[in-house]
Design a protein around this motif. Sequence first.
Motif, PDB file in Angstrom:
ATOM      1  N   LYS A  20      42.959   4.649 -46.917  1.00 22.05           N
ATOM      2  CA  LYS A  20      44.356   4.228 -46.797  1.00 22.05           C
ATOM      3  C   LYS A  20      44.790   4.045 -45.351  1.00 22.05           C
ATOM      4  O   LYS A  20      45.659   3.233 -45.046  1.00 22.05           O
ATOM      5  CB  LYS A  20      45.269   5.249 -47.488  1.00 22.05           C
ATOM      6  N   GLY A  21      44.205   4.781 -44.449  1.00 20.38           N
ATOM      7  CA  GLY A  21      44.629   4.701 -43.054  1.00 20.38           C
ATOM      8  C   GLY A  21      45.846   5.561 -42.797  1.00 20.38           C
ATOM      9  O   GLY A  21      46.235   6.397 -43.617  1.00 20.38           O
ATOM     10  N   ASN A  22      46.487   5.373 -41.647  1.00 16.71           N
ATOM     11  CA  ASN A  22      47.657   6.171 -41.297  1.00 16.71           C
ATOM     12  C   ASN A  22      48.820   5.270 -40.897  1.00 16.71           C
ATOM     13  O   ASN A  22      48.637   4.086 -40.628  1.00 16.71           O
ATOM     14  CB  ASN A  22      47.329   7.152 -40.163  1.00 16.71           C
ATOM     15  N   SER A  23      50.010   5.849 -40.858  1.00 19.81           N
ATOM     16  CA  SER A  23      51.198   5.121 -40.420  1.00 19.81           C
ATOM     17  C   SER A  23      52.061   6.037 -39.571  1.00 19.81           C
ATOM     18  O   SER A  23      52.256   7.205 -39.897  1.00 19.81           O
ATOM     19  CB  SER A  23      51.991   4.599 -41.621  1.00 19.81           C
ATOM     20  N   LYS A  74      59.094   9.608 -42.323  1.00 17.13           N
ATOM     21  CA  LYS A  74      58.255   8.574 -42.920  1.00 17.13           C
ATOM     22  C   LYS A  74      56.967   8.310 -42.146  1.00 17.13           C
ATOM     23  O   LYS A  74      56.786   7.238 -41.562  1.00 17.13           O
ATOM     24  CB  LYS A  74      59.063   7.289 -43.108  1.00 17.13           C
ATOM     25  N   PHE A  75      56.086   9.301 -42.155  1.00 16.65           N
ATOM     26  CA  PHE A  75      54.761   9.146 -41.550  1.00 16.65           C
ATOM     27  C   PHE A  75      53.706   9.510 -42.584  1.00 16.65           C
ATOM     28  O   PHE A  75      53.988  10.151 -43.591  1.00 16.65           O
ATOM     29  CB  PHE A  75      54.619  10.019 -40.288  1.00 16.65           C
ATOM     30  N   TYR A  76      52.491   9.057 -42.341  1.00 19.17           N
ATOM     31  CA  TYR A  76      51.363   9.371 -43.223  1.00 19.17           C
ATOM     32  C   TYR A  76      50.107   9.458 -42.365  1.00 19.17           C
ATOM     33  O   TYR A  76      49.909   8.624 -41.469  1.00 19.17           O
ATOM     34  CB  TYR A  76      51.179   8.305 -44.306  1.00 19.17           C
ATOM     35  N   PRO A  77      49.234  10.457 -42.626  1.00 18.56           N
ATOM     36  CA  PRO A  77      49.367  11.537 -43.624  1.00 18.56           C
ATOM     37  C   PRO A  77      50.387  12.580 -43.188  1.00 18.56           C
ATOM     38  O   PRO A  77      50.926  12.517 -42.070  1.00 18.56           O
ATOM     39  CB  PRO A  77      47.959  12.105 -43.680  1.00 18.56           C
ATOM     40  N   GLY A  78      50.616  13.557 -44.071  1.00 21.29           N
ATOM     41  CA  GLY A  78      51.650  14.552 -43.811  1.00 21.29           C
ATOM     42  C   GLY A  78      51.197  15.712 -42.953  1.00 21.29           C
ATOM     43  O   GLY A  78      51.558  16.854 -43.210  1.00 21.29           O
ATOM     44  N   SER A 104      58.114  13.682 -44.001  1.00 18.72           N
ATOM     45  CA  SER A 104      59.095  13.907 -42.946  1.00 18.72           C
ATOM     46  C   SER A 104      59.094  15.383 -42.570  1.00 18.72           C
ATOM     47  O   SER A 104      58.635  16.231 -43.339  1.00 18.72           O
ATOM     48  CB  SER A 104      60.496  13.480 -43.404  1.00 18.72           C
ATOM     49  N   VAL A 105      59.634  15.674 -41.386  1.00 16.99           N
ATOM     50  CA  VAL A 105      59.713  17.051 -40.927  1.00 16.99           C
ATOM     51  C   VAL A 105      60.886  17.179 -39.967  1.00 16.99           C
ATOM     52  O   VAL A 105      61.310  16.188 -39.349  1.00 16.99           O
ATOM     53  CB  VAL A 105      58.397  17.483 -40.222  1.00 16.99           C
ATOM     54  N   TYR A 151      55.936  15.193 -30.603  1.00 17.22           N
ATOM     55  CA  TYR A 151      55.087  15.369 -31.774  1.00 17.22           C
ATOM     56  C   TYR A 151      53.728  14.744 -31.527  1.00 17.22           C
ATOM     57  O   TYR A 151      53.573  13.814 -30.732  1.00 17.22           O
ATOM     58  CB  TYR A 151      55.735  14.788 -33.035  1.00 17.22           C
ATOM     59  N   GLU A 152      52.751  15.293 -32.219  1.00 13.68           N
ATOM     60  CA  GLU A 152      51.394  14.754 -32.204  1.00 13.68           C
ATOM     61  C   GLU A 152      51.011  14.456 -33.645  1.00 13.68           C
ATOM     62  O   GLU A 152      50.984  15.340 -34.496  1.00 13.68           O
ATOM     63  CB  GLU A 152      50.425  15.773 -31.596  1.00 13.68           C
ATOM     64  N   HIS A 153      50.746  13.183 -33.892  1.00 10.30           N
ATOM     65  CA  HIS A 153      50.351  12.735 -35.221  1.00 10.30           C
ATOM     66  C   HIS A 153      49.074  11.927 -35.083  1.00 10.30           C
ATOM     67  O   HIS A 153      48.737  11.444 -33.987  1.00 10.30           O
ATOM     68  CB  HIS A 153      51.466  11.886 -35.860  1.00 10.30           C
ATOM     69  N   GLU A 154      48.357  11.806 -36.166  1.00 11.57           N
ATOM     70  CA  GLU A 154      47.108  11.046 -36.151  1.00 11.57           C
ATOM     71  C   GLU A 154      47.315   9.627 -35.630  1.00 11.57           C
ATOM     72  O   GLU A 154      46.455   9.057 -34.958  1.00 11.57           O
ATOM     73  CB  GLU A 154      46.548  11.006 -37.571  1.00 11.57           C
ATOM     74  N   SER A 155      48.462   9.040 -35.911  1.00  6.66           N
ATOM     75  CA  SER A 155      48.745   7.660 -35.530  1.00  6.66           C
ATOM     76  C   SER A 155      49.143   7.505 -34.070  1.00  6.66           C
ATOM     77  O   SER A 155      48.793   6.513 -33.412  1.00  6.66           O
ATOM     78  CB  SER A 155      49.865   7.097 -36.408  1.00  6.66           C
TER      79      SER A 155
END
Length: 303
Positions: free
Chosen positions: A137-140, A164-168, A201-202, A221-225
């Motif tokens: 699916k990938g990330n967003s 609204k991010f993915y993954p959580g 969301s967080v 924040y640090e997210h995969e995307s």
Amino acid sequence: MLLLAALVATTSWSYGFTWEIPIQSPVSITKSQGSIRLQCNFEDFSGNFDKTAIHWYQQKENKTLMRMTYFTSGATVVDDSFQRHRYMIQTVSRQKLCILTIRNVLPDDAASYYCAYWDEYYYKVFGSGTKLIVSDKGNSAPAHFEILRERHKNELVYVCLIEKFYPGVIRVKWIDEANKEVTQNVVTGDVWKSAEEETYSVSSWLSVPLENKNKKYFCSYEHESKEDSLSTQASSESSSQEQDCGTEHGNGTVFNRDHLTHKAAQLVYIVLLLKSFMYYVIILFFFFKYRTRTAAKPSGKKT
């Protein structure tokens, strides 16, 4: 579990333990094939990095933690329950970095991975963790990112909202003007899933004294995307009055007051639960003390 974690943290602090927790990156990886690299950073580690044995653990959902492999004296040792040819560990002494490579990702590899080491007090210290999601699916990246501000008596409450991010899987922290992480009076809520779509969301809260209203703080924040950061001054400069933590519009999204109220109620409940537990312990202490004294008193003369 929250109560237990809070008590363990309080006990550790009271006894003066200061654990140097390795920071792992990325926070998550979404991939369906190929190889992945998990990094464990010992930047704040004060020991001898080159002589420290570094372990890697795997934890699948609802399963116990299992050690996979460890690195010592320049060699990678893989435990018997794991395929030796699929794992490789490297270290970069100059950067105090340990890298675990997993070759040919399989669906069965979906899990959280932790690096770990034994400190000088013989406590095992685990890293911050990386979650592997085996999916194509990938990330967003987050679709919306803002800081809300509200004045409450003699303090300011900043609410950092990331939607609204993915993954959580996300890592949120507050930074002050000196580029140091703020840990006092900070609460980060659980990640919640959108009811309409598979996004997450967080929100995170920072409380500061009113006299610090002109100081600048950053929610990052640090997210995969991606990684991003936002200043509290940006929200206050846009309006001469404190923003209401009710309904805020931005980037086409709406922040619902009811959700914030629900999260705040959860936090208040946890605090009350902790206080109730302490009162319960105190009452038990005096009860058993009273019983002990009563039992120790002479029963009087027999008739």
